[in-house]
Design a protein around this motif. Sequence first.
Motif, mmCIF file in Angstrom:
data_model
loop_
_atom_site.group_PDB
_atom_site.id
_atom_site.type_symbol
_atom_site.label_atom_id
_atom_site.label_comp_id
_atom_site.label_asym_id
_atom_site.label_seq_id
_atom_site.Cartn_x
_atom_site.Cartn_y
_atom_site.Cartn_z
ATOM 1 N N TYR A 126 63.559 -77.241 21.045
ATOM 2 C CA TYR A 126 63.141 -78.603 21.435
ATOM 3 C C TYR A 126 64.350 -79.524 21.571
ATOM 4 C CZ TYR A 126 61.115 -83.287 20.985
ATOM 5 O OH TYR A 126 60.776 -84.594 21.187
ATOM 6 N N PHE A 130 64.737 -80.455 25.499
ATOM 7 C CA PHE A 130 64.242 -81.795 25.788
ATOM 8 C C PHE A 130 65.129 -82.907 25.250
ATOM 9 C CE2 PHE A 130 61.587 -85.507 24.664
ATOM 10 C CZ PHE A 130 61.290 -85.904 25.956
ATOM 11 N N TRP A 133 68.670 -83.406 26.566
ATOM 12 C CA TRP A 133 68.532 -83.749 27.984
ATOM 13 C C TRP A 133 68.248 -85.246 28.121
ATOM 14 C CZ3 TRP A 133 64.829 -85.925 31.114
ATOM 15 C CH2 TRP A 133 64.927 -85.704 32.493
ATOM 16 N N LEU A 134 67.308 -85.726 27.285
ATOM 17 C CA LEU A 134 66.942 -87.135 27.303
ATOM 18 C C LEU A 134 68.146 -88.011 26.913
ATOM 19 C CD1 LEU A 134 64.344 -88.878 27.720
ATOM 20 C CD2 LEU A 134 64.105 -88.882 25.234
ATOM 21 N N ASN A 153 71.777 -76.994 30.772
ATOM 22 C CA ASN A 153 70.494 -77.113 30.108
ATOM 23 C C ASN A 153 69.317 -77.161 31.081
ATOM 24 O OD1 ASN A 153 68.430 -77.583 28.337
ATOM 25 N ND2 ASN A 153 68.970 -79.726 27.979
ATOM 26 N N SER A 154 68.958 -76.021 31.623
ATOM 27 C CA SER A 154 67.719 -75.951 32.412
ATOM 28 C C SER A 154 66.634 -75.266 31.580
ATOM 29 C CB SER A 154 67.958 -75.180 33.709
ATOM 30 O OG SER A 154 68.477 -73.890 33.433
ATOM 31 N N LEU A 155 66.779 -75.374 30.257
ATOM 32 C CA LEU A 155 65.924 -74.601 29.348
ATOM 33 C C LEU A 155 64.433 -74.917 29.527
ATOM 34 C CD1 LEU A 155 65.753 -72.549 27.087
ATOM 35 C CD2 LEU A 155 66.263 -74.347 25.448
ATOM 36 N N GLN A 156 64.106 -76.210 29.510
ATOM 37 C CA GLN A 156 62.681 -76.556 29.606
ATOM 38 C C GLN A 156 62.086 -76.141 30.954
ATOM 39 O OE1 GLN A 156 61.386 -80.299 28.025
ATOM 40 N NE2 GLN A 156 59.655 -80.438 29.425
ATOM 41 N N GLU A 157 62.853 -76.404 32.014
ATOM 42 C CA GLU A 157 62.400 -76.019 33.344
ATOM 43 C C GLU A 157 62.145 -74.508 33.407
ATOM 44 O OE1 GLU A 157 64.243 -78.554 36.665
ATOM 45 O OE2 GLU A 157 65.251 -76.611 36.782
ATOM 46 N N TYR A 192 56.254 -77.710 20.798
ATOM 47 C CA TYR A 192 57.021 -77.891 22.038
ATOM 48 C C TYR A 192 56.766 -76.747 23.012
ATOM 49 C CZ TYR A 192 61.090 -78.097 25.137
ATOM 50 O OH TYR A 192 61.898 -78.134 26.245
ATOM 51 N N LYS B 17 73.304 -78.249 36.546
ATOM 52 C CA LYS B 17 73.157 -77.237 35.501
ATOM 53 C C LYS B 17 72.035 -77.605 34.535
ATOM 54 C CE LYS B 17 75.655 -74.231 35.367
ATOM 55 N NZ LYS B 17 75.612 -72.993 36.186
ATOM 56 N N ARG B 18 71.362 -78.727 34.807
ATOM 57 C CA ARG B 18 70.294 -79.108 33.873
ATOM 58 C C ARG B 18 68.960 -79.247 34.603
ATOM 59 N NH1 ARG B 18 72.853 -83.945 35.137
ATOM 60 N NH2 ARG B 18 71.566 -85.800 35.385
ATOM 61 N N SER B 19 67.905 -79.330 33.840
ATOM 62 C CA SER B 19 66.572 -79.518 34.413
ATOM 63 C C SER B 19 66.584 -80.762 35.286
ATOM 64 C CB SER B 19 65.526 -79.683 33.309
ATOM 65 O OG SER B 19 65.508 -78.566 32.453
ATOM 66 N N LEU B 22 62.091 -83.929 33.876
ATOM 67 C CA LEU B 22 61.124 -83.502 32.866
ATOM 68 C C LEU B 22 60.009 -84.533 32.794
ATOM 69 C CD1 LEU B 22 63.487 -82.217 30.027
ATOM 70 C CD2 LEU B 22 62.568 -80.984 31.977
#
Lengths: 388, 218
Positions: A126, A130, A133-134, A153-157, A192, B17-19, B22
């Motif tokens: 989490y 998320f 990223w925020l 960080n494309s983890l959530q996607e 999450y 490189k990131r989402s 969201l």
Amino acid sequence: MLRFSIEERSDWQQQAEDYGFHFHTMYGEPYWDESAYYRFTLSQIEKDIEDPTEEIHQMCLHVVDKVISNEALLTRFGIPEYYWDYILRSWQRQDPSLYSRLDLAYSGKSPAKLLENNADTPTSVYETGFWQWLWLEQQVDNRKLPQSADQFNSLQEKLIERFYHLHKQHPHWHLHFACCQGSIEDRGTVQYLQDCAHQAGLPTGFTYVEDIGLAESGEYTNLENQPLHWLFKLYPWEFMFQEEFGQSLTEDRCRFIEPPWKSILSNKAILPLLWKEFKGHPNLLPAFFEEDITQANETTLVKKPLFSREGANISIIQNEKAMMNTEGPYGSEGFIYQAYTPLPKFGDQYALIGSWLVNDKAAGMSIREDRQLITQDMSRYLPHIIVE
Amino acid sequence: MYDLLIDGEVMSEHKMKRSKKLRLDLMSKQTAAKVTVTPMALAIAASLAGCSSNEEQAQVVKSVADCVQNTSYTEEQCKVAYENALAESERTAPKYDSVSACESEFGANQCHQSSSGGWFMPFMAGYLVSSALDSFSRDRHYSPVYVYGGSGYNNGYVMTGNGSVVGRPGDRYVNVSRDTLNKPLPTVNRTISRGGFGSQAAAKSNWGGGSRRSSWGG
């Protein structure tokens, strides 16, 4: 790789409450720490973290394939014979994996070295997917970070994509999520992942591990006696293999995420086998089983239990003397030895990289910081950025 | 660097490189304050919202007498269909540990002990016969139905064993999915024990007084 101080967002605690991030501070100690961040170049990320992460994962799968039907190796991995066929079946069926986290020692100056593979129950997902990223989005908006700042960080996607894919494979299956009672952190992690699955359109439910029931039919049930046929468990396979309901796992009435074959991938006995198969690989450290310790030329070794979690029961041994160790309840199943490599030190802090995979794709990065050389459960989480 | 329009989304040519984005609105969660809904009520809410095109008409048959009077079956055939449905009900009806737990969903005096003993289930209120396949077969599957919230026939819902609502009490014909008519439900089994997982965590959390244990992940 550099460490910078930065002003904290003035309202982050309030936001954490609003978003349900309840474990940013634990036992009176900060866990989420945004007073500083780490900065990487794109080339460091792509060449030193992302590519090696996917390569290491493939090497690990190669080793799993060797171990999975080799009785001598399964014994060395401390896996009870009763479960060997069960694990093999999950591998032959190609039961899907969701995610893993590789822990890497990386300083920005030389190749990242694999310390261990958290392939069964990785946490801090989490905070990574998320929350950091925020932080980046808002600190760019606050003009505290440059507009061009990015994050690995494309983890959530990727998690949502993965759940979507799993849902398409099994359109009628419900996925239940489970963790232990009494851990706010684990409950938050599982919530999450359940949110991600929900966003992917997958029907979900939740039950505590301790509440799982066993029905006459051999099916596991939730508190409402509904059968659980597909379960995400934030609970180690090696625990389940030792417990009362473990016996009924082999009836295969329930599919698990992570799947049973992850009990091999997440086992620290994989480290000496990786070294044997891919000796000299720039991202691997020499590692040995206890009985092969005479082959080690290194003067400093790290002794790790096969099943340790969060840095427990680890010793650093120099010239056959323990110079440092952590306590804990693990180790009865045996140990492996790994060549010691120092974690990079920034000020008085040691930094440890977590590199995430969703299935077999590198998906992002997390950083834990600790004043101690052995990163434990009370280490702090720091965000990172990529700037050219 | 310029923007490209792909699938209606603006994508930067330089790969991030990131989402990309969201859904913040879906992230607000107060885990502790979650409302728990009983599963049967939940299933009913879900099936009321759903709507399937793969439906056909079925007749709700309440008893052997109702069957004889309102279908083309003979009395003998009606008895066999009823027995089939009753056996199916014994196997697939929702089951409860206590009569009060069952009655809280199905109403006072609407529950009985299962014939295998030990637990409680609602009375079968009838079964479904396909209007399209009105011919009798000894091997046909007859889906039992129950009246949820069954105090009086004016309120409540007619549902199948998995909580899927097919109509209101008193409906003679209902539209149901083909699966509901033709596919037997999974056997509902009694949970014979709990707590068979989690003992390792409990044992290990006692180590060091358990004060620092924050996670069973790693």
